[in-house]
Design a protein around this motif. Sequence first.
Motif, short mmCIF file in Angstrom:
data_model
loop_
_atom_site.label_atom_id
_atom_site.label_comp_id
_atom_site.label_asym_id
_atom_site.label_seq_id
_atom_site.Cartn_x
_atom_site.Cartn_y
_atom_site.Cartn_z
N ALA A 1 0.82 -1.20 0.00
CA ALA A 1 0.00 0.00 0.00
C ALA A 1 0.86 1.26 0.00
CB ALA A 1 -0.91 0.00 1.22
N ARG A 2 0.37 2.27 -0.70
CA ARG A 2 1.09 3.55 -0.69
C ARG A 2 0.79 4.29 0.61
NH1 ARG A 2 -0.22 7.49 -5.52
NH2 ARG A 2 -1.83 8.27 -4.10
N LYS A 3 1.85 4.69 1.32
CA LYS A 3 1.73 5.38 2.59
C LYS A 3 1.88 6.89 2.45
CE LYS A 3 1.54 1.37 4.71
NZ LYS A 3 0.28 0.88 5.33
N GLU A 4 2.58 7.31 1.38
CA GLU A 4 2.86 8.73 1.23
C GLU A 4 3.18 9.04 -0.22
OE1 GLU A 4 6.12 12.03 2.91
OE2 GLU A 4 6.10 9.97 3.70
N ALA A 5 2.77 10.22 -0.68
CA ALA A 5 3.11 10.69 -2.02
C ALA A 5 3.44 12.16 -1.95
CB ALA A 5 1.95 10.45 -2.98
N THR A 6 4.63 12.52 -2.40
CA THR A 6 5.06 13.91 -2.33
C THR A 6 5.63 14.34 -3.68
OG1 THR A 6 7.28 13.27 -1.58
CG2 THR A 6 5.63 13.72 0.12
N GLY A 7 5.79 15.64 -3.86
CA GLY A 7 6.37 16.16 -5.08
C GLY A 7 6.99 17.52 -4.84
N GLU A 8 7.94 17.88 -5.70
CA GLU A 8 8.58 19.18 -5.57
C GLU A 8 9.32 19.53 -6.85
OE1 GLU A 8 11.51 19.09 -2.48
OE2 GLU A 8 12.49 17.32 -3.26
N LYS A 9 9.64 20.81 -6.98
CA LYS A 9 10.43 21.29 -8.11
C LYS A 9 11.50 22.21 -7.56
CE LYS A 9 10.05 23.56 -12.64
NZ LYS A 9 9.08 24.10 -13.65
N ASN A 10 12.75 21.90 -7.86
CA ASN A 10 13.88 22.69 -7.39
C ASN A 10 14.76 23.07 -8.57
OD1 ASN A 10 13.42 22.47 -4.47
ND2 ASN A 10 13.82 20.30 -4.79
N GLY A 11 15.44 24.19 -8.45
CA GLY A 11 16.32 24.59 -9.53
C GLY A 11 17.19 25.78 -9.18
N ASN B 1 4.30 -2.71 3.79
CA ASN B 1 3.29 -3.59 4.37
C ASN B 1 2.97 -3.12 5.79
OD1 ASN B 1 5.64 -4.35 5.63
ND2 ASN B 1 5.47 -6.53 5.15
N ASP B 2 2.13 -3.84 6.50
CA ASP B 2 1.66 -3.37 7.80
C ASP B 2 2.76 -3.20 8.84
OD1 ASP B 2 -0.92 -3.25 6.84
OD2 ASP B 2 -1.48 -5.25 7.58
N ASP B 3 3.74 -4.10 8.84
CA ASP B 3 4.79 -4.01 9.86
C ASP B 3 6.09 -3.40 9.33
OD1 ASP B 3 5.76 -5.99 8.24
OD2 ASP B 3 5.83 -7.56 9.78
N ASN B 4 6.03 -2.85 8.12
CA ASN B 4 7.19 -2.18 7.50
C ASN B 4 8.38 -3.12 7.28
OD1 ASN B 4 6.20 0.49 7.13
ND2 ASN B 4 6.44 0.86 9.33
N SER B 5 8.11 -4.41 7.22
CA SER B 5 9.20 -5.35 6.93
C SER B 5 9.52 -5.37 5.43
CB SER B 5 8.83 -6.76 7.40
OG SER B 5 7.65 -7.22 6.75
N GLU B 6 8.57 -4.87 4.65
CA GLU B 6 8.77 -4.71 3.21
C GLU B 6 8.48 -3.25 2.85
OE1 GLU B 6 6.44 -7.43 0.92
OE2 GLU B 6 7.03 -9.17 2.09
N THR B 7 9.47 -2.58 2.30
CA THR B 7 9.29 -1.17 1.94
C THR B 7 9.86 -0.91 0.55
OG1 THR B 7 11.42 -0.48 2.90
CG2 THR B 7 9.49 -0.44 4.35
N ILE B 8 9.21 0.00 -0.16
CA ILE B 8 9.67 0.44 -1.47
C ILE B 8 9.49 1.95 -1.59
CG2 ILE B 8 9.24 0.39 -3.96
CD1 ILE B 8 8.45 -2.51 -3.74
N GLU B 9 10.51 2.61 -2.07
CA GLU B 9 10.40 4.04 -2.39
C GLU B 9 10.52 4.19 -3.89
OE1 GLU B 9 12.18 7.04 0.19
OE2 GLU B 9 13.08 7.96 -1.58
N LEU B 10 9.50 4.74 -4.49
CA LEU B 10 9.43 4.92 -5.93
C LEU B 10 9.58 6.40 -6.26
CD1 LEU B 10 8.78 3.67 -8.74
CD2 LEU B 10 6.36 4.04 -8.21
N GLU B 11 10.45 6.71 -7.21
CA GLU B 11 10.72 8.11 -7.53
C GLU B 11 10.68 8.32 -9.04
OE1 GLU B 11 13.41 11.06 -5.08
OE2 GLU B 11 14.66 9.90 -6.43
N ILE B 12 10.04 9.41 -9.45
CA ILE B 12 10.01 9.82 -10.85
C ILE B 12 10.64 11.20 -10.93
CG2 ILE B 12 8.59 10.21 -12.89
CD1 ILE B 12 6.37 8.61 -11.54
N ILE B 13 11.66 11.33 -11.76
CA ILE B 13 12.39 12.60 -11.86
C ILE B 13 12.39 13.08 -13.30
CG2 ILE B 13 14.66 13.68 -11.66
CD1 ILE B 13 15.27 11.83 -9.39
N ASP B 14 12.12 14.37 -13.48
CA ASP B 14 12.28 15.01 -14.78
C ASP B 14 13.46 15.96 -14.67
OD1 ASP B 14 12.15 16.23 -17.23
OD2 ASP B 14 10.30 17.34 -16.83
N ALA B 15 14.57 15.59 -15.33
CA ALA B 15 15.77 16.43 -15.31
C ALA B 15 15.79 17.39 -16.49
CB ALA B 15 17.03 15.57 -15.33
#
Length: 207
Positions: A81-91, A106-120
């Motif tokens: 499940a997605r726990k958080e979604a954030t975004g920003e623009k810096n330059g 997952n519920d006990d945080n034994s499995e975690t994934i951080e997914l990132e999309i970047i436009d350079a």
Amino acid sequence: MNVKSYVLLASLLPAALLTSCGSSAKEEEKKEEESVSAVGALGALKEMAAQAEDAQKNGPVETVDFRSLKELLPADADGLARKEATGEKNGAAGFAVSTATGKYANDDNSETIELEIIDAGGTGMLMGMAAWSVIEVDKETANGYEKTSKMGDYKSYEKYDNDSKAGEIAVLVNKRFIVSAEGRGVSMDKLKATIEEINLAKLGDLK
């Protein structure tokens, strides 16, 4: 995922050149391997120089609104499940980077994934974030591996440790977008499935 870590890969290029220059005449086989490495490094350096020249010639490219990138973040990462979604623009100095990040667990945080999309924005900054896109890496250890490859039509970089079940994978889309997934307690297949949750073709068409 902190894609700045990929800057370290750029150090492989001059290192390969230096190693080749200092090779021992007593080890012919080693000399051949180092020569191949040097040729590959030279090719990568030329590619980086060409891209930097293009970026300077064409000027900064306006990056997409990070909100458009956030919309591409999946609601779950192959079941997590997605726990958080954030975004920003810096330059600075006319160059900008837009980023969207999703955190999954997952519920006990034994499995975690951080997914990132970047436009350079297709700028020279891309080379600092995805140096792996212009080199070839293929390494195996007793505990895992690291390599560049292809994921569909896209150049990819992946690294995995079997003992800790920790790894990362990143793909380059349309020479400007970097999509990366970094996880703990998960398999590489799960990380790849997470990347596949994103419509990469749609991402490549964003302007």
